[in-house]
Design an enzyme around this catalytic site. Structure first.
Site, PDB file in Angstrom:
ATOM      1  N   GLU A  84     -13.624  14.944  -4.032  1.00 20.94           N
ATOM      2  CA  GLU A  84     -13.063  16.274  -3.817  1.00 20.94           C
ATOM      3  C   GLU A  84     -13.219  17.131  -5.070  1.00 20.94           C
ATOM      4  O   GLU A  84     -12.613  16.852  -6.104  1.00 20.94           O
ATOM      5  CB  GLU A  84     -11.577  16.188  -3.441  1.00 20.94           C
ATOM      6  CG  GLU A  84     -10.954  17.557  -3.210  1.00 20.94           C
ATOM      7  CD  GLU A  84      -9.475  17.491  -2.880  1.00 20.94           C
ATOM      8  OE1 GLU A  84      -8.812  18.538  -2.931  1.00 20.94           O
ATOM      9  OE2 GLU A  84      -8.990  16.387  -2.574  1.00 20.94           O
ATOM     10  N   LYS A 219       2.890   0.531   5.280  1.00 19.72           N
ATOM     11  CA  LYS A 219       1.761   1.465   5.417  1.00 19.72           C
ATOM     12  C   LYS A 219       2.094   2.650   6.325  1.00 19.72           C
ATOM     13  O   LYS A 219       1.195   3.271   6.898  1.00 19.72           O
ATOM     14  CB  LYS A 219       0.505   0.745   5.911  1.00 19.72           C
ATOM     15  CG  LYS A 219      -0.023  -0.319   4.950  1.00 19.72           C
ATOM     16  CD  LYS A 219      -1.269  -0.991   5.480  1.00 19.72           C
ATOM     17  CE  LYS A 219      -1.870  -1.934   4.456  1.00 19.72           C
ATOM     18  NZ  LYS A 219      -1.022  -3.096   4.164  1.00 19.72           N
ATOM     19  N   ASP A 293      -4.326  -1.294  -2.554  1.00 24.00           N
ATOM     20  CA  ASP A 293      -4.496  -1.287  -1.104  1.00 24.00           C
ATOM     21  C   ASP A 293      -4.526   0.168  -0.646  1.00 24.00           C
ATOM     22  O   ASP A 293      -3.490   0.836  -0.576  1.00 24.00           O
ATOM     23  CB  ASP A 293      -3.333  -2.036  -0.445  1.00 24.00           C
ATOM     24  CG  ASP A 293      -3.514  -2.206   1.065  1.00 24.00           C
ATOM     25  OD1 ASP A 293      -4.345  -1.475   1.640  1.00 24.00           O
ATOM     26  OD2 ASP A 293      -2.832  -3.059   1.647  1.00 24.00           O
ATOM     27  N   HIS A 383     -11.675  26.783  -4.529  1.00 24.59           N
ATOM     28  CA  HIS A 383     -12.267  26.030  -3.424  1.00 24.59           C
ATOM     29  C   HIS A 383     -13.211  26.884  -2.584  1.00 24.59           C
ATOM     30  O   HIS A 383     -13.635  26.473  -1.507  1.00 24.59           O
ATOM     31  CB  HIS A 383     -11.169  25.479  -2.508  1.00 24.59           C
ATOM     32  CG  HIS A 383     -10.373  24.386  -3.139  1.00 24.59           C
ATOM     33  ND1 HIS A 383      -9.375  24.639  -4.058  1.00 24.59           N
ATOM     34  CD2 HIS A 383     -10.432  23.044  -3.003  1.00 24.59           C
ATOM     35  CE1 HIS A 383      -8.849  23.489  -4.442  1.00 24.59           C
ATOM     36  NE2 HIS A 383      -9.471  22.518  -3.820  1.00 24.59           N
TER      37      HIS A 383
END
Length: 781
Positions: A84, A219, A293, A383
């Protein structure tokens, strides 16, 4: 029947290649990027199954950020793995603001990981009896945990009954591991012990059990994890002054807190869990870089960000309640990830608290920087991408520079319609792509640009075979360069960004892609002698493809001595003399395309002033108070001295005439990168070359000698040139060109340097001001 993936359960390079061959056959794709990998298949047991290859994610360095935490202390640089754009730059800007404010205070408040099995009982009463029985056997539960791991400690057992179902939240401390696998193993051991122990106890025995009943929030973003914590619960805080906010983030405490209040209301209306801006960006980037993770980014990226007034400044605070991180186990043992953890001082046992604090500190830095960009209007500019009303079939990869593309280019360049290109090979890069290409890529990074060395083989119309090492210079459009600069200066604050929005489109970058191609089409003898040999041009507006195919130049590495500088000045003087005083004719031909009007130098004064003011605040070691006053004085007087400049004879100037764009090939000076060519004082090229080559100890005698050399060389071109040279004050022209260089090019370099380091710039600045002081001593400027 579906074909099975080959080599199941085998961790070897042979098995990997077998799977890769199978995948190529199945997909019909070459998959060349998977051919090689830096990972050892035998060491990936427990990390991945059916290993076939690896991918690369670019890693950028953010910071340094000064930490004053419990475990993280001192200046720390963070490796952020991301694709990004603007993320690393924004995090670095926030880090600079926090560091100038005295650093960020960080602390890990707790470290917890849980697993929540669900038990089914015959009825509600049995579930309640089991709950009471379990609470009396805490010591035995601890014993079961120790059977599995000496690093795991059971810290809490919380029952949640729903009818005849009972969810039991087992909460563990897991030392330096993230702990999901560790808690799973420990909880499974407890569950086995429970079912074995109660096998004959019908009044207590569960009739069913699953290891995870989905209450743990594993998660997933949950309110429970926000309240109780899951992983490391870590906080970061910094007191920020009005002065730092203005100097670095280009905003005020009032604007920041007003914007913060508005965004909190929006978050509440949306039902957001927690409130943050974009901590997940730092969490994901550091997770990828260090082998965490990645699936845990969903819960780990939840944050609580807050701002409050603190006298004349503000306090910025961040809480990451669910940061699931570890410094042992899982992907942290992979070689690249291990290296980066070691770089952070977090690898292995004892590193998890420091790592959690680093994540929180950089997440706070990014949140502060992003909010500042939003409230000051910089966010969209950073951006921005050029809009197009149509789909463009761009050149996208170096493979597009193939025989089909280059055949008509070479045939045109060699003036031989019988040319047949037989082979195009990519060659190793010689050096970087150059500033213009980098700026263009910032403005539009979806297309191929830059310098691409090629070995091209062809047969000519007579059937003779040829092979040559060439360079394809694939140019960004001028609009893309202007947009790239806009992205760069968007982080320099509203004053600079607004001034660029008003004046950037009128600068010398407009239509620069067409200008260089036009230069290579010229038949002027002096200009042709200075250019590299051109083998062909491609100008395709439909594809936005602008390519110069030219000889590959090799820099001889020799220093820029006085003799070499003199040689370059004689070479460019032939061009200067040829066009001297013929600016109206030159402009009328139209091949320079959109050239800035003369009055622009003074009209755009607010732009040059904003650029140098920002550079002086952000890089005081580059531009001190004396240098700032000098340039601002030049800007203030521009309305006067530019009129004097326009009254002197002007010519075609390279306008970027320095060793970055020069080579000496077989004793011949070659000048390339003509995209900024313009009508100006011939002394403009002299100023730039001297500023790049003489050094900060330049003497008046050196400058005098080189100026006289150039003056004589221009006058020698023709009687007309000699008459014009004799009729003007050549030294005064040099002084005016020096003013222009300091006000425009040096100002752009200095502002750009705050976001993109130019290695050559500190020496260039010192030398340029040395030239200024020498002219002051000479009684000029």
């Amino acid at each position: 029947m579906n074909e099975a993936i080959p080599g199941r359960g085998q961790y070897s390079e042979d098995a990997r290649r077998q799977r890769l061959g199978w995948l190529r056959g199945r997909s019909g794709r070459a998959l060349a990027s998977l051919e090689a990998t830096g990972l050892d298949a035998q060491k990936l047991v427990g990390n991945v199954e059916n290993f076939v290859g690896s991918i690369e994610v670019p890693v950028g360095l953010a910071g340094p950020l000064l930490f004053a935490g419990d475990a993280a202390r001192g200046d720390i640089v963070a490796p952020l793995a991301t694709t990004e754009g603007a993320l690393v730059a924004s995090a670095s800007r926030g880090a600079r603001a926090l560091t100038r404010s005295g650093g960020v205070a960080t602390a890990v408040l707790s470290q917890r990981m849980n697993r929540v099995p669900a038990f089914e009982f015959a009825d509600i009463a049995t579930a309640r009896r089991f709950t009471g029985w379990l609470q009396q056997r805490r010591g035995q539960l601890d014993e079961q945990v120790r059977l599995v791991s000496r690093h795991t400690r059971l810290v809490d057992v919380d029952p949640y009954q729903i009818g005849r179902h009972l969810h039991i939240r087992f909460v563990f401390e897991t030392a330096d591991a993230a702990g999901q696998n560790m808690t799973t193993a420990a909880t499974w051991q407890i569950c086995r012990w429970l079912t074995d122990t109660l096998a004959e106890e019908e009044s207590l025995r569960p009739v069913g059990m699953i290891l995870e009943g989905n209450l743990s929030g594993d998660k997933k973003v949950t309110a429970g994890s926000m309240l109780f914590g899951r992983g490391s619960r870590v906080t970061a805080e910094c007191r920020m002054s009005r002065e730092v906010l203005a100097a670095v983030l280009k905003t005020t405490p009032e604007a920041m807190i007003k914007g913060y209040t508005a965004t909190v209301m929006g978050a509440q209306h949306a039902g957001m869990t927690g409130y943050g801006i974009n901590a997940a960006n730092v969490v994901a980037a550091l997770f990828l870089a260090t082998g965490q993770d990645v699936a845990c980014v969903h819960e780990s990226g939840v944050s609580l960000f807050s701002l409050e007034r603190d006298g004349d400044g503000m306090i910025a605070t961040l809480l990451l309640p669910n940061l699931a991180v570890g410094t042992v186990g899982g992907g942290t043992a992979l070689p690249h990830q291990r290296d980066l953890l070691e770089m952070l001082g977090c690898a292995g046992a004892g590193g998890v608290r420091r790592f959690a604090e680093i994540v929180a500190g950089f997440a706070l830095a990014l949140d502060v920087s992003t909010l500042a960009a939003v409230v000051s209007g910089q966010f969209a500019e950073a951006h921005q991408r050029l809009g197009r009303a149509r789909l463009v079939n761009w050149l996208q990869t170096p493979d597009d520079l193939n025989t089909a593309l280059l055949q008509p280019v070479l045939a045109q360049g060699l003036d031989d319609p019988g040319v047949h290109v037989t082979r195009v090979e990519r060659r190793p890069q010689l050096h970087g792509d150059g500033i213009a290409s980098e700026l263009g890529a910032l403005g539009e990074n979806r297309k191929l640009t830059g310098i691409h060395p090629l070995r091209v083989s062809w047969t000519d119309g007579d059937g003779s075979a040829h092979t040559a090492d060439l360079v394809a210079k694939v140019k960004s459009r001028g609009e893309e360069i202007i947009a790239g600069i806009a992205r760069l200066v968007s982080l320099c604050g509203a004053e600079v960004a607004d001034a660029w929005q008003r004046w950037g489109g009128y600068t010398e970058f407009t239509d620069s892609h067409r200008r260089e191609l036009s230069v290579y089409r010229r038949t002027d003898g002096p200009l042709r002698e200075l250019l590299p040999r051109c083998f062909g041009l491609l100008e395709d507006d439909e594809r936005e493809a602008y390519v110069v195919l030219m000889e590959r130049l090799c820099h001889d590495g020799q220093p820029w001595t006085g003799d070499r500088v003199g040689q370059a000045l004689r070479a460019i003087a032939s061009v200067h003399g040829h066009w001297l005083g013929r600016e109206e004719e030159l402009l009328a031909e139209g091949w320079l395309h959109q050239v800035p009007e003369p009055a622009l130098l003074a009209k755009a004064g607010e732009l040059w002033a904003a650029l140098v003011r920002h550079a002086a605040v952000d890089q005081p070691e580059l531009l001190d108070a004396c240098g700032l006053d000098t340039v601002l004085g030049i800007v203030e007087d521009a309305g006067s001295w530019t009129q004097e400049l326009y009254g002197l004879p002007r010519t075609l100037v390279h306008n970027d005439f320095n060793p970055r764009n020069l080579a000496v090939q077989d004793g011949r000076v070659v000048a390339y990168d003509w995209e900024l060519a313009v009508v100006g004082l011939p002394q403009r090229d002299v100023v730039e070359l001297l500023a790049f080559t003489l050094g900060e100890d330049a003497t008046a005698a050196e400058v005098e000698g080189l100026l006289q050399l150039h003056e004589a060389a221009v006058a020698a071109v023709s009687p007309r040139a000699a008459e014009l040279v004799a009729g003007c004050d050549w030294r005064r022209g040099y002084q005016l060109a020096l003013r222009e260089f300091l006000m425009t090019r040096l100002a752009l370099y200095a502002a750009g340097h705050t976001q993109r380091e130019f290695d050559f710039l500190p020496g260039l600045v010192r030398t340029a001001f040395r030239l200024w002081h020498l002219e002051q001593a000479h009684g000029g400027v």
